[in-house]
Motif scaffolding. Structure first.
Motif, PDB file in Angstrom:
ATOM      1  N   GLY A 243      45.039  33.634 -30.296  1.00 56.03           N
ATOM      2  CA  GLY A 243      44.289  32.663 -29.733  1.00 56.03           C
ATOM      3  C   GLY A 243      42.933  33.000 -28.913  1.00 56.03           C
ATOM      4  O   GLY A 243      42.595  34.133 -28.923  1.00 56.03           O
ATOM      5  N   ASN A 244      42.275  32.151 -28.671  1.00 59.23           N
ATOM      6  CA  ASN A 244      41.047  32.301 -28.024  1.00 59.23           C
ATOM      7  C   ASN A 244      40.933  31.331 -26.687  1.00 59.23           C
ATOM      8  O   ASN A 244      41.958  30.755 -26.286  1.00 59.23           O
ATOM      9  N   TYR A 245      39.651  31.488 -26.071  1.00 58.83           N
ATOM     10  CA  TYR A 245      39.558  31.018 -24.566  1.00 58.83           C
ATOM     11  C   TYR A 245      38.515  29.923 -24.849  1.00 58.83           C
ATOM     12  O   TYR A 245      37.491  29.988 -25.417  1.00 58.83           O
ATOM     13  N   ASN A 246      38.431  28.930 -23.680  1.00 60.46           N
ATOM     14  CA  ASN A 246      37.487  27.911 -23.621  1.00 60.46           C
ATOM     15  C   ASN A 246      36.385  28.076 -22.630  1.00 60.46           C
ATOM     16  O   ASN A 246      36.810  28.494 -21.576  1.00 60.46           O
ATOM     17  N   ALA A 247      35.210  28.020 -23.099  1.00 62.23           N
ATOM     18  CA  ALA A 247      33.885  27.920 -21.986  1.00 62.23           C
ATOM     19  C   ALA A 247      34.088  26.525 -21.833  1.00 62.23           C
ATOM     20  O   ALA A 247      34.486  25.655 -22.293  1.00 62.23           O
ATOM     21  N   TYR A 248      32.984  26.476 -20.817  1.00 62.63           N
ATOM     22  CA  TYR A 248      32.625  24.996 -20.461  1.00 62.63           C
ATOM     23  C   TYR A 248      32.216  24.233 -21.584  1.00 62.63           C
ATOM     24  O   TYR A 248      31.497  24.405 -22.609  1.00 62.63           O
ATOM     25  N   HIS A 249      32.755  23.104 -21.664  1.00 58.46           N
ATOM     26  CA  HIS A 249      32.393  22.163 -22.470  1.00 58.46           C
ATOM     27  C   HIS A 249      32.687  20.603 -21.985  1.00 58.46           C
ATOM     28  O   HIS A 249      33.361  20.302 -21.101  1.00 58.46           O
ATOM     29  N   THR A 250      32.067  19.541 -22.836  1.00 60.59           N
ATOM     30  CA  THR A 250      32.527  18.196 -22.560  1.00 60.59           C
ATOM     31  C   THR A 250      32.900  17.279 -23.521  1.00 60.59           C
ATOM     32  O   THR A 250      32.923  17.675 -24.749  1.00 60.59           O
ATOM     33  N   LYS A 251      33.579  16.331 -23.498  1.00 65.99           N
ATOM     34  CA  LYS A 251      34.194  15.304 -24.280  1.00 65.99           C
ATOM     35  C   LYS A 251      34.039  14.074 -23.857  1.00 65.99           C
ATOM     36  O   LYS A 251      34.281  13.715 -22.640  1.00 65.99           O
ATOM     37  N   ILE A 252      33.952  13.288 -24.807  1.00 65.73           N
ATOM     38  CA  ILE A 252      33.740  11.777 -24.449  1.00 65.73           C
ATOM     39  C   ILE A 252      35.074  11.229 -24.436  1.00 65.73           C
ATOM     40  O   ILE A 252      35.663  11.202 -25.814  1.00 65.73           O
ATOM     41  N   CYS A 253      35.502  10.471 -23.584  1.00 61.96           N
ATOM     42  CA  CYS A 253      36.961   9.633 -23.760  1.00 61.96           C
ATOM     43  C   CYS A 253      36.563   8.403 -23.278  1.00 61.96           C
ATOM     44  O   CYS A 253      36.198   8.072 -21.996  1.00 61.96           O
ATOM     45  N   ASP A 254      36.699   7.299 -24.119  1.00 65.17           N
ATOM     46  CA  ASP A 254      36.561   5.822 -23.696  1.00 65.17           C
ATOM     47  C   ASP A 254      35.109   5.723 -23.042  1.00 65.17           C
ATOM     48  O   ASP A 254      35.287   5.101 -21.992  1.00 65.17           O
ATOM     49  N   GLY A 255      34.356   6.360 -23.542  1.00 69.08           N
ATOM     50  CA  GLY A 255      32.950   6.233 -22.837  1.00 69.08           C
ATOM     51  C   GLY A 255      32.595   7.112 -21.722  1.00 69.08           C
ATOM     52  O   GLY A 255      31.379   7.077 -21.524  1.00 69.08           O
ATOM     53  N   ASP A 256      33.568   7.493 -21.104  1.00 70.50           N
ATOM     54  CA  ASP A 256      33.223   8.509 -20.048  1.00 70.50           C
ATOM     55  C   ASP A 256      33.075   9.885 -20.705  1.00 70.50           C
ATOM     56  O   ASP A 256      33.536  10.497 -21.553  1.00 70.50           O
ATOM     57  N   THR A 257      32.139  10.747 -19.878  1.00 67.35           N
ATOM     58  CA  THR A 257      32.117  12.221 -20.402  1.00 67.35           C
ATOM     59  C   THR A 257      32.641  13.245 -19.411  1.00 67.35           C
ATOM     60  O   THR A 257      32.669  13.008 -18.211  1.00 67.35           O
TER      61      THR A 257
END
Length: 341
Positions: A243-257
């Protein structure tokens, strides 16, 4: 033709015989998960084995842990005398199981966080003795000399399309004048994921404990400087850490970031002795072949006399790595007691 088939069927049915196997009961044995590393007290987790065909229910887990009469660890000092620590059982902190350890050390660090622990040092051989159920269970292990990494860094994963997926890579110079057996573990001490994707909530869900990445000897790389990487161990069910690791990121969920902070990873880089390596390499191979019908059955090589399991001395260094692009780590991380599990 149908009559012949009917007669043959009757013959086959009449030849069936119920076979009952009288399997021998498994002998009660103690299972030891023991560790001692430079700068920290020994810890011992004691359970008992269970028969292959024994039932498993909600009380099975609690009934596995046992109470020993005495648990002690010692080494031989320069004058030939024994320096002994009698270990006492404490209920596991941070959801850990019951542990036998040096309670005096825990009292000391509760008063001050900067108490050195001189009992556990690299280069010493330590002896373990457990008295349980009119039996004596023993073992020994050595804490090897520590060999730190040259550096670690974070770079984009080549095998992932997602931009926030990163790998941890490292440079290591293996000492030519000593035989080294390397063991590496890791855990995410910060990891954000969905708490409820329907409600668009995220939460910090760090790993419960250190997970084994790999263990092996330096027979092929003795005296060399080489680049390696430390993949993230996958969840249970996948035996290979890829596996690998997550850097900072954003996702849109129901219109919210939603803002997912970067993973922060604790790397434990260890030297272990030969008997411990045989156990850990056997464990890796056994997990890797689990469920393979063509794999040869194998037993784990234990260094526990009159019992099962392992007592391992770790010559350890730690590194805390935030998954931020172009991060380079040279400095070692000074762990707390909860970091070593």
């Amino acid at each position: 033709m149908k009559k012949y088939i009917y007669i043959i069927s009757l013959l086959l049915i009449s030849c069936q015989e119920e076979i009952t196997l009288d399997l021998p009961q498994s002998q009660d044995k103690i299972v030891v998960e023991g560790s001692i590393e430079n700068g920290f007290p020994p810890y011992i987790i004691l359970t008992k084995n269970q028969g292959y065909f024994e039932s498993i229910d909600e009380s099975t887990y609690n009934n596995l842990f046992i109470d020993a009469d005495t648990v002690k660890v010692w080494y031989i000092n320069d004058t030939g005398g024994k320096e002994i620590k009698f270990l006492e059982k404490i209920m596991g902190f941070d959801s850990l199981p019951p542990i036998y350890t040096d309670i005096e050390y825990l009292i000391d660090i509760a008063a001050s966080s900067n108490i050195p622990y001189d009992f556990s040092k690299a280069g010493r051989t330590y002896y373990l003795e457990i008295k349980w159920n009119n039996q004596i269970i023993s073992s020994s292990t050595t804490i090897p000399e520590v060999t730190p990494l040259d550096c670690l860094w974070v770079e984009k994963s080549e095998n992932e399309d997602k931009e926030f997926k990163y790998d941890i890579r490292a440079l290591y110079s293996d000492p030519a004048d000593q035989d080294n057996n390397i063991l590496v573990k890791s855990k995410r001490v910060q990891h954000f994921e969905y708490q409820d994707s329907l409600e668009c909530n995220i939460k910090d869900r760090p790993d419960f404990s250190l997970k084994l990445i790999d263990a092996g000897s330096d027979i092929l790389i003795n005296g060399q400087t080489f680049e390696t990487y430390f993949p993230r161990p996958k969840d249970s069910g996948n035996p290979f850490p890829d596996g690998n690791y997550n850097a900072y990121h954003t996702k849109i969920c129901d219109g919210d970031t939603l803002k997912f902070k970067e993973d922060i990873v604790l790397i434990k880089f260890c030297q272990i002795d030969e008997p411990s390596l045989k156990f850990w390499r056997g464990l890796i191979r056994q997990v890797g072949t689990n469920g393979n019908p063509f794999a040869e059955p194998m037993n784990l090589v234990s260094n526990i006399n009159n019992g099962l399991g392992v007592f391992t001395g770790y010559g350890s260094v730690y590194y805390k790595v935030p998954i931020i692009k172009d991060t380079i780590i040279f400095e070692q991380y000074i762990p707390e007691i909860t970091d070593i599990f």
